[in-house]
Design a protein around this motif. Structure first.
Motif, PDB file in Angstrom:
ATOM      1  N   ARG A 364       0.809  -1.219   0.000  1.00 50.95           N
ATOM      2  CA  ARG A 364       0.000   0.000   0.000  1.00 50.95           C
ATOM      3  C   ARG A 364       0.843   1.270   0.000  1.00 50.95           C
ATOM      4  NH1 ARG A 364      -2.817  -3.542   3.358  1.00 50.95           N
ATOM      5  NH2 ARG A 364      -4.983  -3.941   2.710  1.00 50.95           N
ATOM      6  N   HIS A 365       2.016   1.205   0.591  1.00 51.01           N
ATOM      7  CA  HIS A 365       2.805   2.422   0.757  1.00 51.01           C
ATOM      8  C   HIS A 365       3.766   2.676  -0.409  1.00 51.01           C
ATOM      9  CE1 HIS A 365       1.183   2.696   4.757  1.00 51.01           C
ATOM     10  NE2 HIS A 365       1.657   1.503   5.078  1.00 51.01           N
ATOM     11  N   HIS A 366       3.865   1.734  -1.313  1.00 50.30           N
ATOM     12  CA  HIS A 366       4.774   1.899  -2.451  1.00 50.30           C
ATOM     13  C   HIS A 366       3.997   2.520  -3.614  1.00 50.30           C
ATOM     14  CE1 HIS A 366       8.124  -0.309  -0.616  1.00 50.30           C
ATOM     15  NE2 HIS A 366       7.184  -1.048  -0.061  1.00 50.30           N
ATOM     16  N   THR A 367       3.841   3.827  -3.516  1.00 54.15           N
ATOM     17  CA  THR A 367       2.967   4.523  -4.462  1.00 54.15           C
ATOM     18  C   THR A 367       3.460   4.421  -5.901  1.00 54.15           C
ATOM     19  OG1 THR A 367       4.153   6.570  -3.978  1.00 54.15           O
ATOM     20  CG2 THR A 367       2.148   6.111  -2.695  1.00 54.15           C
ATOM     21  N   GLY A 368       4.786   4.445  -6.099  1.00 51.54           N
ATOM     22  CA  GLY A 368       5.313   4.364  -7.459  1.00 51.54           C
ATOM     23  C   GLY A 368       4.972   3.045  -8.129  1.00 51.54           C
ATOM     24  N   LEU A 369       5.160   1.950  -7.389  1.00 48.41           N
ATOM     25  CA  LEU A 369       4.851   0.633  -7.936  1.00 48.41           C
ATOM     26  C   LEU A 369       3.346   0.486  -8.159  1.00 48.41           C
ATOM     27  CD1 LEU A 369       5.651  -2.223  -8.745  1.00 48.41           C
ATOM     28  CD2 LEU A 369       5.593  -2.870  -6.326  1.00 48.41           C
ATOM     29  N   ARG A 370       2.557   0.986  -7.218  1.00 50.61           N
ATOM     30  CA  ARG A 370       1.098   0.914  -7.366  1.00 50.61           C
ATOM     31  C   ARG A 370       0.637   1.724  -8.585  1.00 50.61           C
ATOM     32  NH1 ARG A 370      -2.277  -0.155  -2.817  1.00 50.61           N
ATOM     33  NH2 ARG A 370      -3.438   1.773  -3.172  1.00 50.61           N
ATOM     34  N   ARG A 371       1.319   2.837  -8.846  1.00 45.42           N
ATOM     35  CA  ARG A 371       0.981   3.633 -10.022  1.00 45.42           C
ATOM     36  C   ARG A 371       1.289   2.854 -11.297  1.00 45.42           C
ATOM     37  NH1 ARG A 371       4.402   7.443  -9.394  1.00 45.42           N
ATOM     38  NH2 ARG A 371       3.221   8.395  -7.697  1.00 45.42           N
ATOM     39  N   THR A 372       2.414   2.138 -11.310  1.00 43.52           N
ATOM     40  CA  THR A 372       2.763   1.316 -12.465  1.00 43.52           C
ATOM     41  C   THR A 372       1.706   0.232 -12.697  1.00 43.52           C
ATOM     42  OG1 THR A 372       5.130   1.665 -12.134  1.00 43.52           O
ATOM     43  CG2 THR A 372       4.482  -0.283 -13.406  1.00 43.52           C
ATOM     44  N   ILE A 373       1.309  -0.439 -11.619  1.00 47.55           N
ATOM     45  CA  ILE A 373       0.305  -1.504 -11.744  1.00 47.55           C
ATOM     46  C   ILE A 373      -1.026  -0.932 -12.219  1.00 47.55           C
ATOM     47  CG2 ILE A 373      -1.033  -3.217 -10.451  1.00 47.55           C
ATOM     48  CD1 ILE A 373       1.413  -3.530  -8.611  1.00 47.55           C
ATOM     49  N   LYS A 374      -1.417   0.198 -11.660  1.00 46.74           N
ATOM     50  CA  LYS A 374      -2.699   0.799 -12.022  1.00 46.74           C
ATOM     51  C   LYS A 374      -2.744   1.163 -13.507  1.00 46.74           C
ATOM     52  CE  LYS A 374      -5.894   4.427 -10.506  1.00 46.74           C
ATOM     53  NZ  LYS A 374      -6.092   5.561  -9.546  1.00 46.74           N
ATOM     54  N   SER A 375      -1.626   1.659 -14.035  1.00 50.72           N
ATOM     55  CA  SER A 375      -1.606   2.043 -15.445  1.00 50.72           C
ATOM     56  C   SER A 375      -1.531   0.832 -16.363  1.00 50.72           C
ATOM     57  CB  SER A 375      -0.422   2.977 -15.720  1.00 50.72           C
ATOM     58  OG  SER A 375       0.807   2.297 -15.485  1.00 50.72           O
ATOM     59  N   ALA A 376      -0.945  -0.276 -15.875  1.00 56.94           N
ATOM     60  CA  ALA A 376      -0.746  -1.451 -16.729  1.00 56.94           C
ATOM     61  C   ALA A 376      -1.907  -2.442 -16.664  1.00 56.94           C
ATOM     62  CB  ALA A 376       0.554  -2.167 -16.340  1.00 56.94           C
ATOM     63  N   LEU A 377      -2.724  -2.376 -15.626  1.00 57.89           N
ATOM     64  CA  LEU A 377      -3.812  -3.349 -15.478  1.00 57.89           C
ATOM     65  C   LEU A 377      -4.826  -3.322 -16.631  1.00 57.89           C
ATOM     66  CD1 LEU A 377      -4.755  -3.587 -11.683  1.00 57.89           C
ATOM     67  CD2 LEU A 377      -4.064  -5.436 -13.217  1.00 57.89           C
ATOM     68  N   PRO A 378      -5.252  -2.153 -17.133  1.00 60.34           N
ATOM     69  CA  PRO A 378      -6.197  -2.193 -18.266  1.00 60.34           C
ATOM     70  C   PRO A 378      -5.637  -2.949 -19.463  1.00 60.34           C
ATOM     71  CG  PRO A 378      -6.155  -0.012 -17.291  1.00 60.34           C
ATOM     72  CD  PRO A 378      -5.042  -0.778 -16.645  1.00 60.34           C
ATOM     73  N   ALA A 379      -4.354  -2.742 -19.765  1.00 60.22           N
ATOM     74  CA  ALA A 379      -3.742  -3.484 -20.866  1.00 60.22           C
ATOM     75  C   ALA A 379      -3.693  -4.973 -20.547  1.00 60.22           C
ATOM     76  CB  ALA A 379      -2.339  -2.957 -21.140  1.00 60.22           C
ATOM     77  N   GLY A 380      -3.417  -5.309 -19.274  1.00 60.11           N
ATOM     78  CA  GLY A 380      -3.381  -6.713 -18.876  1.00 60.11           C
ATOM     79  C   GLY A 380      -4.734  -7.385 -19.019  1.00 60.11           C
ATOM     80  N   LEU A 381      -5.798  -6.670 -18.690  1.00 57.75           N
ATOM     81  CA  LEU A 381      -7.145  -7.225 -18.839  1.00 57.75           C
ATOM     82  C   LEU A 381      -7.473  -7.507 -20.304  1.00 57.75           C
ATOM     83  CD1 LEU A 381      -9.032  -4.958 -16.286  1.00 57.75           C
ATOM     84  CD2 LEU A 381      -8.618  -7.409 -16.048  1.00 57.75           C
ATOM     85  N   LEU A 382      -6.863  -6.745 -21.201  1.00 58.12           N
ATOM     86  CA  LEU A 382      -7.090  -6.939 -22.634  1.00 58.12           C
ATOM     87  C   LEU A 382      -6.083  -7.899 -23.263  1.00 58.12           C
ATOM     88  CD1 LEU A 382      -7.947  -3.274 -23.676  1.00 58.12           C
ATOM     89  CD2 LEU A 382      -9.523  -5.216 -23.490  1.00 58.12           C
ATOM     90  N   GLY A 383      -5.261  -8.524 -22.405  1.00 57.86           N
ATOM     91  CA  GLY A 383      -4.352  -9.542 -22.906  1.00 57.86           C
ATOM     92  C   GLY A 383      -2.960  -9.059 -23.218  1.00 57.86           C
ATOM     93  N   VAL A 384      -2.629  -7.798 -22.957  1.00 61.03           N
ATOM     94  CA  VAL A 384      -1.276  -7.278 -23.170  1.00 61.03           C
ATOM     95  C   VAL A 384      -0.555  -7.349 -21.824  1.00 61.03           C
ATOM     96  CG1 VAL A 384       0.116  -5.333 -23.974  1.00 61.03           C
ATOM     97  CG2 VAL A 384      -2.138  -5.760 -24.971  1.00 61.03           C
ATOM     98  N   GLY A 385       0.212  -8.405 -21.626  1.00 63.87           N
ATOM     99  CA  GLY A 385       0.771  -8.669 -20.311  1.00 63.87           C
ATOM    100  C   GLY A 385       2.181  -8.203 -20.080  1.00 63.87           C
ATOM    101  N   GLU A 386       2.881  -7.708 -21.123  1.00 65.72           N
ATOM    102  CA  GLU A 386       4.297  -7.368 -20.956  1.00 65.72           C
ATOM    103  C   GLU A 386       4.560  -6.318 -19.875  1.00 65.72           C
ATOM    104  OE1 GLU A 386       3.989  -8.591 -25.363  1.00 65.72           O
ATOM    105  OE2 GLU A 386       2.770  -7.518 -23.892  1.00 65.72           O
ATOM    106  N   PRO A 387       3.754  -5.231 -19.792  1.00 65.16           N
ATOM    107  CA  PRO A 387       4.051  -4.246 -18.749  1.00 65.16           C
ATOM    108  C   PRO A 387       3.998  -4.838 -17.343  1.00 65.16           C
ATOM    109  CG  PRO A 387       2.565  -3.327 -20.384  1.00 65.16           C
ATOM    110  CD  PRO A 387       2.668  -4.786 -20.680  1.00 65.16           C
ATOM    111  N   LEU A 388       3.043  -5.726 -17.086  1.00 69.20           N
ATOM    112  CA  LEU A 388       2.950  -6.337 -15.759  1.00 69.20           C
ATOM    113  C   LEU A 388       4.065  -7.355 -15.542  1.00 69.20           C
ATOM    114  CD1 LEU A 388      -0.914  -6.886 -15.440  1.00 69.20           C
ATOM    115  CD2 LEU A 388       0.487  -5.155 -14.296  1.00 69.20           C
TER     116      LEU A 388
END
Length: 485
Positions: A364-388
């Protein structure tokens, strides 16, 4: 969501070019479904940190021959032409100054750098003749994916209209549109194969066209009458490779004055005769065995097979071995109208999404990593998994393993229903995640049960990946490490 304007794609290309060292540093440009693939003269000129920070960049992947910038489906097809146009202008090479890694540092940049270090360590091990052959196979089949997707979506729409008894005057036309490419896919495989192996593409296509020519039904080989399409894409692939070898032999031995006449004639004649009297029969046997094996495996051991395939797919991707599955998928689509393997393998992406969500919740406290995950999750849901994969799970280590666990349970779910008689297939290769829904097919067509089973597999993969990562995916050192500033 509104698509970016053409100027936005040009601006993206303009921003990326200096970050990869300028036009003088780029030796080749190509793209696949999601990635801009660049050949570079000097890898050290790439400004990695600035490149990854660009809002259009979803991730970076590097193999032995290309530097691959993940831009996402649709975007990459529009940025690439703009990028190619810019290469006519000279650019000053950029300079890269990668930051040193600090163990235990959980900043998004250093996690990505750690992922790059892992890939670099694998690079030497992966540069084998087998891996290079797999990459060549990918270069042959990947350019066909847009047509497979387009025709697959149209085929799904047509099936829906037929089932609903809507627009009966239109469905024959949609059938022709959806089926035309698949009827001649062997020719396109021949063209790409000859090009990839250093021959004349049109000669490879000419030899491969024999496979689908209706007149082969009058030919007898091995005591059997041949049938148009026998051997399919595998026969076309073998025929084109043979044509390249015959052509190269002719170029070395035929006098220059006779080359324009004799070389194409000898190439098509020799490779054509071998194709008709040998390769079509042999490739037909192999293609039939692939279809039989896939059906038998899922009917008799669907849950176990799905568990294993779903769990191993992410490691296969990391090793580059997933490219060997492309001809198998294409063969199944050509034979049965869909590939039953892709929906199972797509569960690996679901496990990855679940794992990333668990990391997001726990750190919860690692805001930078959480920001990366938040931006990459929509692509991951659509099958683009490289960012995650390269920005989160692989650098952290354990979440990559627990993501595989999620993929295994999702694959097992889909495989179990195959044993129960609900076939879930895809009419094209390339998309996964939610993007696969329009391409779903099965023995009942695009039925409610087909969609429900695939959706259930995704939910299972999400849940299993989340639970495994939440409970076992993060060690104490990672949980207690102070976030990077």
């Amino acid at each position: 969501m509104t698509a970016p304007a053409p100027d936005a794609h040009h601006e993206t290309a303009t921003a990326l070019l200096p970050l990869v060292g300028g036009a003088a540093n780029v030796t080749s440009v190509a793209h696949c479904m999601t990635r801009l693939r660049l050949g570079l003269r000097d890898r050290a000129l790439v400004q990695d940190e600035a490149l990854r920070a660009h809002p259009a960049v979803l991730g970076v992947v590097e193999d032995d021959t290309t530097y691959q910038i993940v831009l996402g489906p649709g975007t990459v097809a529009r940025v690439t032409p703009a990028f190619e146009a810019l290469l006519t202008s000279a650019g000053e090479p950029g300079t890269g100054d990668p930051s040193d890694l600090s163990p235990g540092d959980l900043s998004p940049h250093d996690l990505s750098a750690r992922g790059e270090a892992i890939k670099a360590a694998r690079k030497e091990r992966n540069a084998t003749p087998g891996k290079l052959l797999l990459r060549r196979l990918a270069n042959i089949f990947v350019p066909l994916i847009p047509a497979l997707i387009g025709c697959g979506v149209i085929a799904g729409l047509n099936g829906l209209l037929v089932n609903l008894h809507w627009l009966p005057a239109l469905t024959p036309a949609l059938t022709a549109i959806a089926s035309g490419f698949m009827a001649l896919i062997a020719v396109f495989v021949g063209l790409n194969t000859a090009k990839e192996f250093g021959g004349t593409p049109i000669l490879g296509g000419a030899v491969a066209a024999i496979v689908v020519y209706a007149g082969v039904a009058k030919v007898e080989a091995f005591g059997q009458q041949l049938s148009p399409g026998q051997g399919g894409v595998l026969g076309a692939l073998a025929a084109a490779v043979l044509a390249v070898h015959v052509e190269k032999w002719c170029r070395r031995h035929v006098p220059e004055a006779l080359d324009v006449l004799l070389t194409p004639t000898v190439t098509v004649l020799v490779a054509g005769l071998v194709t008709v009297y040998g390769l079509m029969y042999a490739a037909g046997e192999v293609s039939g065995a692939i279809g039989t094996a896939a059906d038998w495996l899922l009917v008799h051991a669907g849950a176990v097979a799905g568990f294993v395939l779903g769990g191993l797919f992410l490691p296969l991707v990391m090793l580059g071995l997933h490219q060997a599955l492309i001809p198998i998928h294409t063969t199944l689509i050509e034979q049965q109208g869909h590939t039953v393997l892709l929906p199972i393998l797509a569960m690996a992406g679901a496990g990855q999404v679940g794992a990333a969500a668990a990391v997001y919740v726990r750190l919860r406290h690692h805001t930078g990593l959480r920001r990366t995950i938040k931006s990459a999750l929509p692509a991951g849901l659509l099958g683009v998994g490289e960012p995650l994969i390269y920005g989160v799970s692989l650098p952290l280590g354990r979440p990559f393993v627990t993501a595989c666990v999620g993929g295994a349970f999702g694959g097992g779910f889909v495989g179990l229903f195959h044993m129960l008689g609900v076939t879930v297939g895809s009419t094209a290769i390339g998309p996964s995640g939610w993007a696969l829904f329009p391409l779903l097919d099965g023995e009942q067509g695009l039925a409610v049960t087909t969609v429900a089973v695939y959706a259930g597999g995704l939910l299972t993969g999400y849940a299993a990946g989340f639970a495994a990562t939440y409970l076992f995916g993060l060690d104490e050192a990672t949980l207690t490490a102070a976030p990077a500033p």
